[in-house]
Motif scaffolding. Structure first.
Motif, PDB file in Angstrom:
ATOM      1  N   SER A 333       0.871  -1.037   0.125  1.00 17.90           N
ATOM      2  CA  SER A 333       0.109   0.118  -0.394  1.00 17.90           C
ATOM      3  C   SER A 333       0.914   1.511   0.225  1.00 17.90           C
ATOM      4  CB  SER A 333      -0.534  -0.144   1.144  1.00 17.90           C
ATOM      5  OG  SER A 333      -0.492  -0.287   2.222  1.00 17.90           O
ATOM      6  N   ILE A 334       2.341   1.566   0.345  1.00 18.39           N
ATOM      7  CA  ILE A 334       3.293   2.396   0.536  1.00 18.39           C
ATOM      8  C   ILE A 334       2.634   2.915  -1.271  1.00 18.39           C
ATOM      9  CG2 ILE A 334       4.087   1.810   2.414  1.00 18.39           C
ATOM     10  CD1 ILE A 334       6.327   0.641   0.669  1.00 18.39           C
ATOM     11  N   PHE A 335       2.854   1.355  -2.371  1.00 12.15           N
ATOM     12  CA  PHE A 335       3.338   1.893  -3.634  1.00 12.15           C
ATOM     13  C   PHE A 335       1.905   3.316  -4.558  1.00 12.15           C
ATOM     14  CE2 PHE A 335       6.281  -2.016  -3.194  1.00 12.15           C
ATOM     15  CZ  PHE A 335       7.379  -1.025  -2.566  1.00 12.15           C
ATOM     16  N   LEU A 349     -12.404   1.384  -3.717  1.00 11.40           N
ATOM     17  CA  LEU A 349     -12.983   0.940  -4.945  1.00 11.40           C
ATOM     18  C   LEU A 349     -11.698   0.306  -5.665  1.00 11.40           C
ATOM     19  CD1 LEU A 349     -14.980   0.165  -6.788  1.00 11.40           C
ATOM     20  CD2 LEU A 349     -14.999   2.664  -7.363  1.00 11.40           C
ATOM     21  N   ALA A 350     -10.762   0.941  -6.029  1.00 14.71           N
ATOM     22  CA  ALA A 350      -9.956   0.780  -6.703  1.00 14.71           C
ATOM     23  C   ALA A 350      -8.158   1.814  -6.036  1.00 14.71           C
ATOM     24  CB  ALA A 350     -10.110   1.753  -7.743  1.00 14.71           C
ATOM     25  N   ASP A 351      -6.974   0.717  -6.397  1.00 18.80           N
ATOM     26  CA  ASP A 351      -5.912   1.654  -6.103  1.00 18.80           C
ATOM     27  C   ASP A 351      -5.239   1.329  -7.303  1.00 18.80           C
ATOM     28  OD1 ASP A 351      -6.419   2.054  -3.609  1.00 18.80           O
ATOM     29  OD2 ASP A 351      -5.568   0.311  -2.468  1.00 18.80           O
ATOM     30  N   PHE A 352      -4.266   2.703  -7.259  1.00 14.44           N
ATOM     31  CA  PHE A 352      -3.500   2.615  -8.500  1.00 14.44           C
ATOM     32  C   PHE A 352      -1.844   2.653  -7.806  1.00 14.44           C
ATOM     33  CE2 PHE A 352      -0.745   4.324 -11.417  1.00 14.44           C
ATOM     34  CZ  PHE A 352      -0.452   4.534 -12.042  1.00 14.44           C
ATOM     35  N   LEU A 353      -1.504   1.366  -8.225  1.00 17.71           N
ATOM     36  CA  LEU A 353       0.203   1.145  -7.003  1.00 17.71           C
ATOM     37  C   LEU A 353       1.266   1.460  -8.260  1.00 17.71           C
ATOM     38  CD1 LEU A 353      -0.943  -1.858  -5.151  1.00 17.71           C
ATOM     39  CD2 LEU A 353      -1.219   0.367  -4.523  1.00 17.71           C
ATOM     40  N   ILE A 354       2.445   2.033  -7.909  1.00 13.53           N
ATOM     41  CA  ILE A 354       3.349   1.940  -8.956  1.00 13.53           C
ATOM     42  C   ILE A 354       4.553   1.205  -8.457  1.00 13.53           C
ATOM     43  CG2 ILE A 354       3.175   3.535 -10.479  1.00 13.53           C
ATOM     44  CD1 ILE A 354       4.767   5.600  -9.373  1.00 13.53           C
ATOM     45  N   PHE A 355       5.477   0.222  -8.964  1.00 16.49           N
ATOM     46  CA  PHE A 355       7.343  -0.268  -8.393  1.00 16.49           C
ATOM     47  C   PHE A 355       7.793   0.279  -9.806  1.00 16.49           C
ATOM     48  CE2 PHE A 355       3.031  -3.272  -8.506  1.00 16.49           C
ATOM     49  CZ  PHE A 355       2.719  -3.631  -7.251  1.00 16.49           C
TER      50      PHE A 355
END
Ligand code: FE2
Length: 495
Positions: A333-335, A349-355
Motif C-alpha cells: 500500500s506504500i506504492f 474501490l480501486a488503487d493505482f500502485l506503481i513499482f
C-alpha cells in the motif's frame, strides 16, 4: 496548440529515452516538467484553479453574471452532489462560445466498438470467472486500417456495472489514428489513462495535456476530450471507475509529504479554438453503450474556466517511494499513487500502485514479495523496463491478473536464493515502471480478454518443486515435542 516539428519529435524520442536511462542509472530525475512538454500547466491536486485564455474573461466576484464578457455562455459542470462534504465537492464553471447542450441529437453507435464491456456481473454471458492466475502477452497495435482511441478500447476485466454507480473496468487502448474533429465523453465514470507506447496529446474542454509513457492522466466523468497520437501506433492501459473518484491516499504516520505529492499534479491552461464547420462528432458512452452526436462547432470553445473538476496529469517518476529501513517489508500500500473510495469504509474501490526505481536496505528480511493471498483483485501492467520474479512472460504492454484470494508468489529457486542471500542492499526496478490496478471487488474477465490469443493461463507446475523443508528437521522436532512430533505439543484430541 504547439505541434512539434519533425526535428522536435526526434528530440522528444531522445528525451523519453533519456528519461528511462536516467532511471536505469538509479539517478534521481529532474523534478521539473519534462523539457519536451509543449504546454504550461497549473499545479496542485484538488486545488480550486482558474485559467483564462484571454485575460479578464473570468467574471469577478461571481460565477454567473447576467452578461459574461465577449457574450460567452456560463456553464456549470458538477462532479459531485451539490451538498457533498467540502473535501469531496467537485465542480467547475466554464465560459464558452456555445454551451454543450447545442448539438444535433443522438444515434446508436454500437458498431463503433464491440470489444468494450461494462457489465461484469456473472449473469452476463459475455464475462468469465477464473480462480487461477491469468496473463496476457503484449497486445498488438493495429497496423492496417484506421483505429482511433474510441475504437481501440479493449476491455480486459472488471467488477460491477456503471448503472449501479459501483464498480470498475480495466481496458487496453490500441490505436493508430488521432481523433480528427471527434471527441469522446464518458458519462459513466472517471478514466485513469496510462500510456505505455507512444505519447498522447490530449485536448480537453479545459485545455491540453501532453502525456508520455511514465506519466498518467485522469479524465473526470462527463468531460469531452480528444486523443491525438504524435507517434502514430499507440498502446496503453485504462482504469475506469464508477460511483467514485480518484484522490490522494491518506499518509497517516508518514506526515504531510511523500508518495505522490499534491504539488506534482498538473492541470491544463484554458485554450479555445474557433471552428464552426459542420459535423464535429462527439462519441458518448453511457451505461456501457456507445452513442454519437454531431454538432456544427468544436466542443473546445472554452475561453476561461474555474474550479476543481478538471482533467490532470502526473509524472510517475516524481513518486516519492518510502520503505522499510530496519526489518521486514511494508505492505505494498506504500506504492499507492491514487485511490478511489468504495461504499465499504474499510476497503477502496480501486488503487493505482506503481513499482518504480528504489532502494531496498531492510536487513535480515526476505526480499521478494512474500507468498500471499489478498482480499484484493490484482491486475498488473508494465510500462517499460524489466519486472523480475515472474514466470508469466511479463512484458511491457502485457497484463497479469489474479482475482481475490488467489495464492501467488515466486518460484522455489527464487525463494531459495533470496533465503540464502546476504541482507539485501540493492536497487530495485532500475529503469522500470510496473503498475497495479487493485480492487476489493472480485473481477470477471471480459470476452475480449478471455478469447484473446495473447491470454495464457499461469503454469501451476512452477511451484511443484516447493520442497517441504520442515520434514528435514524432524529429529529436532521430536526432541522439542517430547515425542508428539506428528501434531506438536498442543494435542487435544479425544482418543
Ligand atoms: Fe500479489
Amino acid at each position: 496548440m504547439v505541434q512539434p516539428s519533425y526535428e522536435e519529435v526526434s528530440n522528444i524520442h531522445q528525451n523519453s529515452f533519456h528519461w528511462a536511462e536516467t532511471q536505469k542509472d538509479g539517478k534521481t530525475p529532474s523534478f521539473s516538467t519534462r523539457a519536451n512538454d509543449p504546454y504550461t500547466y497549473q499545479a496542485g491536486f484538488n486545488n480550486c484553479l482558474a485559467s483564462e485564455a484571454i485575460p479578464g474573461t473570468l467574471p469577478q466576484g461571481q460565477n454567473s453574471p447576467r452578461q459574461v464578457r465577449f457574450g460567452l455562455y456560463a456553464e456549470q459542470l458538477t462532479g459531485s452532489a451539490f451538498v457533498a462534504p467540502r473535501p469531496n465537492h467537485k465542480a467547475a464553471w466554464v465560459y464558452r462560445m456555445r454551451p454543450a447542450v447545442s448539438h444535433k441529437g443522438f444515434t446508436d453507435a454500437s458498431e463503433l466498438n464491440r470489444d468494450y464491456e461494462s457489465c461484469f456481473l456473472p449473469l452476463n454471458p459475455n464475462v468469465h470467472v477464473s480462480p487461477t492466475q491469468l496473463a496476457w502477452l503484449p497486445f498488438d497495435i493495429p497496423t492496417s486500417g484506421d483505429t482511433d482511441f474510441t475504437q481501440g478500447l479493449k476491455t480486459i476485466a472488471g467488477a460491477g456495472d456503471p448503472s449501479l454507480r459501483e464498480g470498475l473496468a480495466t481496458h487496453m487502448f490500441l490505436c493508430n489514428k488521432s481523433m480528427d474533429r471527434k471527441a469522446f465523453v464518458n458519462l459513466d465514470g472517471e478514466m485513469l489513462i496510462v500510456p505505455q507506447q507512444g505519447r498522447l496529446d490530449i485536448q480537453s474542454e479545459f485545455g491540453w495535456l501532453y502525456v508520455q509513457p511514465g506519466e498518467i492522466c485522469v479524465i473526470p466523468r462527463g468531460i469531452r476530450f480528444s486523443v491525438n497520437l504524435p507517434d502514430g501506433p499507440t498502446r496503453g492501459y485504462i482504469l475506469e471507475i464508477w460511483g467514485s473518484s480518484f484522490e490522494l491516499p491518506e499518509l497517516g504516520p508518514l506526515g504531510g509529504f511523500g508518495l505522490a505529492n499534491a504539488r506534482d499534479f498538473l492541470f491544463p491552461s484554458a485554450y479555445y479554438e474557433i471552428d464552426s464547420s459542420p459535423n464535429y462528432e462527439i462519441v458518448y458512452k453511457v451505461g456501457g453503450k456507445f452513442f454519437k452526436s454531431y454538432q456544427d462547432h468544436t466542443p473546445y470553445d472554452v475561453v476561461a474556466w474555474s474550479g476543481n473538476y478538471v482533467p490532470y496529469k502526473y509524472d510517475l517518476t516524481k513518486f516519492v517511494n518510502v520503505g522499510s529501513i530496519s526489518v521486514d517489508h511494508i505492505d505494498p500500500s506504500i506504492f499507492c499513487v491514487l485511490t478511489a473510495k468504495s461504499r465499504d469504509p474499510t476497503a477502496p474501490l480501486a488503487d493505482f500502485l506503481i513499482f518504480s526505481p528504489r532502494w531496498d536496505v531492510a536487513s535480515n528480511t526476505y526480499r521478494p514479495p512474500y507468498y500471499h493471498r489478498n482480499v484484493a483483485s490484482e491486475l498488473m501492467g508494465l510500462i517499460y523496463g524489466d519486472y523480475g520474479g515472474r514466470s508469466d512472460a511479463f512484458q511491457p504492454g502485457g497484463v497479469s491478473f489474479e482475482t481475490g484470494m488467489t495464492p501467488h508468489g515466486v518460484a522455489y529457486e527464487e525463494f531459495k536464493a533470496a533465503s540464502d542471500a546476504p541482507p539485501p542492499e540493492m536497487q530495485i526496478s532500475k529503469g522500470a515502471i510496473a503498475f497495479m490496478f487493485e480492487s476489493c471487488r472480485a473481477f470477471t474477465v471480459a470476452e475480449y480478454g478471455w478469447t484473446s490469443d495473447k491470454l495464457h493461463f499461469h503454469d501451476h507446475t512452477m511451484w511443484d518443486d516447493l520442497v517441504n523443508n520442515f520434514t528435514s528437521h524432524l529429529d529436532e522436532v521430536k526432541r522439542l515435542t517430547n515425542g508428539n512430533w506428528e501434531h506438536g505439543v498442543n494435542v487435544a484430541r479425544a482418543n
